[in-house]
Design a protein around this motif. Structure first.
Motif, PDB file in Angstrom:
ATOM      1  N   GLY A 158       0.819  -1.217   0.000  1.00  0.00           N
ATOM      2  CA  GLY A 158       0.000   0.000   0.000  1.00  0.00           C
ATOM      3  C   GLY A 158       0.851   1.265   0.000  1.00  0.00           C
ATOM      4  O   GLY A 158       0.578   2.214  -0.743  1.00  0.00           O
ATOM      5  N   LEU A 159       1.907   1.275   0.823  1.00  0.00           N
ATOM      6  CA  LEU A 159       2.765   2.468   0.876  1.00  0.00           C
ATOM      7  C   LEU A 159       3.506   2.675  -0.445  1.00  0.00           C
ATOM      8  O   LEU A 159       3.680   3.813  -0.891  1.00  0.00           O
ATOM      9  CB  LEU A 159       3.787   2.355   2.008  1.00  0.00           C
ATOM     10  CG  LEU A 159       3.297   2.609   3.437  1.00  0.00           C
ATOM     11  CD1 LEU A 159       4.454   2.450   4.412  1.00  0.00           C
ATOM     12  CD2 LEU A 159       2.676   4.002   3.580  1.00  0.00           C
ATOM     13  N   SER A 160       3.934   1.561  -1.085  1.00  0.00           N
ATOM     14  CA  SER A 160       4.652   1.717  -2.352  1.00  0.00           C
ATOM     15  C   SER A 160       3.713   2.276  -3.429  1.00  0.00           C
ATOM     16  O   SER A 160       4.121   3.068  -4.270  1.00  0.00           O
ATOM     17  CB  SER A 160       5.286   0.396  -2.796  1.00  0.00           C
ATOM     18  OG  SER A 160       4.318  -0.533  -3.222  1.00  0.00           O
ATOM     19  N   LEU A 161       2.448   1.876  -3.362  1.00  0.00           N
ATOM     20  CA  LEU A 161       1.470   2.410  -4.328  1.00  0.00           C
ATOM     21  C   LEU A 161       1.190   3.888  -4.047  1.00  0.00           C
ATOM     22  O   LEU A 161       1.115   4.711  -4.963  1.00  0.00           O
ATOM     23  CB  LEU A 161       0.172   1.596  -4.261  1.00  0.00           C
ATOM     24  CG  LEU A 161       0.295   0.133  -4.706  1.00  0.00           C
ATOM     25  CD1 LEU A 161      -0.969  -0.644  -4.361  1.00  0.00           C
ATOM     26  CD2 LEU A 161       0.569   0.047  -6.212  1.00  0.00           C
ATOM     27  N   LEU A 162       1.058   4.221  -2.756  1.00  0.00           N
ATOM     28  CA  LEU A 162       0.797   5.618  -2.391  1.00  0.00           C
ATOM     29  C   LEU A 162       1.980   6.506  -2.783  1.00  0.00           C
ATOM     30  O   LEU A 162       1.800   7.623  -3.293  1.00  0.00           O
ATOM     31  CB  LEU A 162       0.543   5.696  -0.876  1.00  0.00           C
ATOM     32  CG  LEU A 162       0.235   7.073  -0.294  1.00  0.00           C
ATOM     33  CD1 LEU A 162      -1.010   7.680  -0.929  1.00  0.00           C
ATOM     34  CD2 LEU A 162       0.048   6.991   1.227  1.00  0.00           C
ATOM     35  N   ASP A 163       3.190   5.984  -2.577  1.00  0.00           N
ATOM     36  CA  ASP A 163       4.400   6.733  -2.937  1.00  0.00           C
ATOM     37  C   ASP A 163       4.455   6.937  -4.461  1.00  0.00           C
ATOM     38  O   ASP A 163       4.682   8.055  -4.949  1.00  0.00           O
ATOM     39  CB  ASP A 163       5.633   5.961  -2.437  1.00  0.00           C
ATOM     40  CG  ASP A 163       6.929   6.762  -2.525  1.00  0.00           C
ATOM     41  OD1 ASP A 163       6.882   8.002  -2.386  1.00  0.00           O
ATOM     42  OD2 ASP A 163       7.995   6.140  -2.713  1.00  0.00           O
ATOM     43  N   ALA A 164       4.203   5.859  -5.214  1.00  0.00           N
ATOM     44  CA  ALA A 164       4.250   5.941  -6.685  1.00  0.00           C
ATOM     45  C   ALA A 164       3.167   6.888  -7.205  1.00  0.00           C
ATOM     46  O   ALA A 164       3.407   7.717  -8.097  1.00  0.00           O
ATOM     47  CB  ALA A 164       4.068   4.555  -7.291  1.00  0.00           C
ATOM     48  N   LEU A 165       1.988   6.772  -6.620  1.00  0.00           N
ATOM     49  CA  LEU A 165       0.845   7.591  -7.052  1.00  0.00           C
ATOM     50  C   LEU A 165       1.110   9.080  -6.822  1.00  0.00           C
ATOM     51  O   LEU A 165       0.957   9.906  -7.732  1.00  0.00           O
ATOM     52  CB  LEU A 165      -0.388   7.132  -6.253  1.00  0.00           C
ATOM     53  CG  LEU A 165      -1.717   7.793  -6.537  1.00  0.00           C
ATOM     54  CD1 LEU A 165      -2.202   7.415  -7.928  1.00  0.00           C
ATOM     55  CD2 LEU A 165      -2.761   7.344  -5.503  1.00  0.00           C
ATOM     56  N   THR A 166       1.516   9.418  -5.601  1.00  0.00           N
ATOM     57  CA  THR A 166       1.727  10.833  -5.291  1.00  0.00           C
ATOM     58  C   THR A 166       2.938  11.393  -6.048  1.00  0.00           C
ATOM     59  O   THR A 166       2.907  12.517  -6.532  1.00  0.00           O
ATOM     60  CB  THR A 166       1.899  11.049  -3.767  1.00  0.00           C
ATOM     61  OG1 THR A 166       2.735  10.026  -3.229  1.00  0.00           O
ATOM     62  CG2 THR A 166       0.571  11.014  -3.051  1.00  0.00           C
ATOM     63  N   ARG A 167       3.989  10.573  -6.186  1.00  0.00           N
ATOM     64  CA  ARG A 167       5.151  11.006  -6.986  1.00  0.00           C
ATOM     65  C   ARG A 167       4.743  11.294  -8.421  1.00  0.00           C
ATOM     66  O   ARG A 167       5.200  12.259  -9.035  1.00  0.00           O
ATOM     67  CB  ARG A 167       6.229   9.926  -7.004  1.00  0.00           C
ATOM     68  CG  ARG A 167       7.202  10.014  -5.865  1.00  0.00           C
ATOM     69  CD  ARG A 167       8.208   8.877  -5.889  1.00  0.00           C
ATOM     70  NE  ARG A 167       8.753   8.693  -4.561  1.00  0.00           N
ATOM     71  CZ  ARG A 167       9.716   9.458  -4.049  1.00  0.00           C
ATOM     72  NH1 ARG A 167      10.279  10.408  -4.777  1.00  0.00           N
ATOM     73  NH2 ARG A 167      10.121   9.273  -2.823  1.00  0.00           N
ATOM     74  N   GLY A 210       3.372  14.533  -8.630  1.00  0.00           N
ATOM     75  CA  GLY A 210       4.269  15.585  -8.147  1.00  0.00           C
ATOM     76  C   GLY A 210       3.874  16.183  -6.810  1.00  0.00           C
ATOM     77  O   GLY A 210       4.220  17.331  -6.527  1.00  0.00           O
ATOM     78  N   VAL A 211       3.138  15.425  -5.991  1.00  0.00           N
ATOM     79  CA  VAL A 211       2.765  15.972  -4.675  1.00  0.00           C
ATOM     80  C   VAL A 211       3.320  15.087  -3.559  1.00  0.00           C
ATOM     81  O   VAL A 211       3.596  13.909  -3.763  1.00  0.00           O
ATOM     82  CB  VAL A 211       1.231  16.099  -4.492  1.00  0.00           C
ATOM     83  CG1 VAL A 211       0.625  17.018  -5.528  1.00  0.00           C
ATOM     84  CG2 VAL A 211       0.559  14.732  -4.532  1.00  0.00           C
ATOM     85  N   GLY A 212       3.465  15.673  -2.389  1.00  0.00           N
ATOM     86  CA  GLY A 212       3.908  14.921  -1.223  1.00  0.00           C
ATOM     87  C   GLY A 212       2.711  14.295  -0.529  1.00  0.00           C
ATOM     88  O   GLY A 212       1.573  14.735  -0.725  1.00  0.00           O
ATOM     89  N   LEU A 244       8.275  16.168   6.333  1.00  0.00           N
ATOM     90  CA  LEU A 244       9.162  15.837   5.220  1.00  0.00           C
ATOM     91  C   LEU A 244       8.613  16.497   3.962  1.00  0.00           C
ATOM     92  O   LEU A 244       7.413  16.494   3.717  1.00  0.00           O
ATOM     93  CB  LEU A 244       9.219  14.322   5.031  1.00  0.00           C
ATOM     94  CG  LEU A 244       9.899  13.559   6.176  1.00  0.00           C
ATOM     95  CD1 LEU A 244       9.606  12.068   6.066  1.00  0.00           C
ATOM     96  CD2 LEU A 244      11.404  13.804   6.163  1.00  0.00           C
ATOM     97  N   ARG A 245       9.509  17.081   3.195  1.00  0.00           N
ATOM     98  CA  ARG A 245       9.093  17.777   1.961  1.00  0.00           C
ATOM     99  C   ARG A 245       9.356  16.885   0.760  1.00  0.00           C
ATOM    100  O   ARG A 245      10.005  15.843   0.881  1.00  0.00           O
ATOM    101  CB  ARG A 245       9.882  19.079   1.811  1.00  0.00           C
ATOM    102  CG  ARG A 245       9.888  19.943   3.062  1.00  0.00           C
ATOM    103  CD  ARG A 245       8.592  20.708   3.221  1.00  0.00           C
ATOM    104  NE  ARG A 245       8.612  21.505   4.444  1.00  0.00           N
ATOM    105  CZ  ARG A 245       7.508  21.907   5.068  1.00  0.00           C
ATOM    106  NH1 ARG A 245       6.318  21.606   4.605  1.00  0.00           N
ATOM    107  NH2 ARG A 245       7.589  22.637   6.161  1.00  0.00           N
ATOM    108  N   GLY A 246       8.934  17.333  -0.370  1.00  0.00           N
ATOM    109  CA  GLY A 246       9.215  16.608  -1.608  1.00  0.00           C
ATOM    110  C   GLY A 246       8.089  15.671  -1.965  1.00  0.00           C
ATOM    111  O   GLY A 246       7.187  15.429  -1.160  1.00  0.00           O
ATOM    112  N   PRO A 247       8.120  15.147  -3.203  1.00  0.00           N
ATOM    113  CA  PRO A 247       7.025  14.292  -3.661  1.00  0.00           C
ATOM    114  C   PRO A 247       7.004  12.934  -2.950  1.00  0.00           C
ATOM    115  O   PRO A 247       8.021  12.485  -2.437  1.00  0.00           O
ATOM    116  CB  PRO A 247       7.313  14.123  -5.160  1.00  0.00           C
ATOM    117  CG  PRO A 247       8.756  14.404  -5.333  1.00  0.00           C
ATOM    118  CD  PRO A 247       9.154  15.346  -4.233  1.00  0.00           C
ATOM    119  N   GLY A 248       5.836  12.310  -2.959  1.00  0.00           N
ATOM    120  CA  GLY A 248       5.689  10.978  -2.364  1.00  0.00           C
ATOM    121  C   GLY A 248       5.959  10.994  -0.882  1.00  0.00           C
ATOM    122  O   GLY A 248       5.578  11.921  -0.171  1.00  0.00           O
TER     123      GLY A 248
END
Ligand SMILES: [Mg+2]
Length: 402
Positions: free
Chosen positions: A111-120, A123-125, A363-367
């Motif tokens: 789930g976290l890998s999907l959320l990270d990929a999706l938000t990245r 382009g949003v954190g 934490l800043r930056g995408p994903g």
């Protein structure tokens, strides 16, 4: 965007020093890392920490679960961030226990890998998903920093004293003491914590399910004089039915951990009057949205919650916990982000470890806001599975590379 491949890594991360509680002693951790790749070349990472005495999972069972997962919910094009979040949340919440096993860690990693990929991909954190997760997250003024709590593991009396002195110097305002060793040691460690950390520090204890009903009632009674703010998971699994009785017999609030992993267990615990609070942990509860759901249920019922962690989380889970801590209001205590203090090497370039006093910034930056170091991931990988996803009909092929 579409998810085209999932890679599952089983990793072994060594600790700088051992960590002990009533149910385990460890010098290293075995974690599951999931990488989700999109058709546009974006990679997202997630992590889970399977522990048999928490969710009944082992690293083997978690890898097997993810290799046999039905990935059809990912097969279609994801047209927007909102739709991606909707689908991910629906998947996280639609979970079934497999007998004694709740696949929380495995699902958290995916789930976290999907959320990270999706938000990245958009382009949003993760900190910015509140807008896209309508009705899930209470809008409100977000804090500019959060304060983490210390956790004192077991060991020799000298090492416990040294740890507590360090926590005092570091200016923590709350600490958890592991108990469930023996009456003498439990009372000694708690007394030492109160003496060394001072009157103003919020001290709670965690028995990790070490006691029978009678011992729990006796011990909690004896701990009262140290002004303990909560007692976590007092009972062994086979005595859990007695939790309402224990709660009625003692004055310290009861926090559940191992006995409240999923929504069904949580609902049952609330309905039977078994708890005042719950320790929500992303890896235990099956991911970001599953954990969010638990916090929402507890808040609606007027009960408390803290954000916990698994010992040995890398920067990936620490980052996810950081975002959760900033997005979810009313968290009593925040644990985690012990990275630099515990791990010999971290998987992430950024170091999410809290600073002096336990304070930490968003934490800043995408994903997730952290970057996985491939060479470190490869160095500690002991097993790797690649699962390719095709457009409908979905064909999955799992290949094993050791
Ligand atoms: Mg616990």
């Amino acid at each position: 965007m579409r998810i085209v491949k999932i890679i599952i890594y089983r990793i072994r991360l060594p600790f700088k020093r051992p960590f002990a509680h009533a149910r385990s002693f460890r010098r290293e951790t075995e974690n599951i890392i999931s990488e989700s790749l999109t058709d546009r070349g974006v990679s997202g990472f997630g992590e889970g920490v399977p522990r048999d005495y928490v969710t009944g999972e082992t690293p083997d069972s978690a890898v097997r679960y993810l290799s046999q997962q039905n990935y059809s919910f990912l097969s279609d094009e994801i047209p927007s961030l909102e739709e991606g979040i909707r689908r991910l949340r629906a998947w996280e919440i639609d979970v079934r226990r497999q007998g004694e096993v709740f696949p929380g860690a495995a699902r958290c990693a995916l789930g976290l890998s999907l959320l990270d990929a999706l938000t990245r991909s958009y382009g949003v954190g993760i900190g910015e998903i509140a807008r896209s997760a309508e009705g899930l997250l209470q809008e409100g003024r977000r804090a500019s920093r959060v304060r983490y709590s210390a956790v004192c593991s077991g060991g020799s009396v000298a090492s416990v004293i040294a740890t507590l002195l360090k926590y005092r110097l570091y200016n923590f305002v709350s600490a958890k003491v592991k108990v469930g060793w023996s009456e003498r040691r439990d009372l000694l460690f708690t007394r030492l914590a109160r003496r060394i950390l001072g009157r103003a520090t919020d001290i709670r204890v965690d028995a990790n399910g070490a006691w029978d009903t009678r011992t729990a009632i006796t011990m909690i009674g004896k701990l009262e004089k140290y002004r303990i703010s909560s007692i976590e998971e007092p009972l062994m699994p086979r005595y859990r039915g007695d939790l309402p009785r224990v709660r009625e017999s003692v004055r310290i609030p009861i926090m559940l951990d191992e006995s409240a992993c999923d929504r069904d267990q949580l609902t049952q615990a609330i309905e039977s009057g078994s708890c005042d609070m719950v320790n929500i942990r992303l890896s235990k509860c099956g991911g970001f949205f599953a954990s969010l759901e638990m916090a929402n249920i507890l808040r609606e019922r007027g009960l408390g919650y803290q954000l916990g962690c698994q010992v040995g989380e890398s920067g990936i889970l620490s980052a996810a916990g950081r975002h959760f801590a900033f997005l979810v209001p009313g968290i009593r205590h925040v644990e985690g982000s012990y990275d630099r203090h515990l791990l010999e090497q971290n998987l992430t370039e950024e170091d999410p470890t809290f600073g002096y006093g336990g304070w930490a910034s968003p934490l800043r930056g995408p994903g997730l806001g952290v970057t996985v170091k491939r060479e470190i991931l490869d160095k500690y990988t002991v097993e790797k599975h690649e699962i390719e996803l095709r457009e409908e009909p979905v064909h999955r092929r799992a290949r094993l590379h050791v």
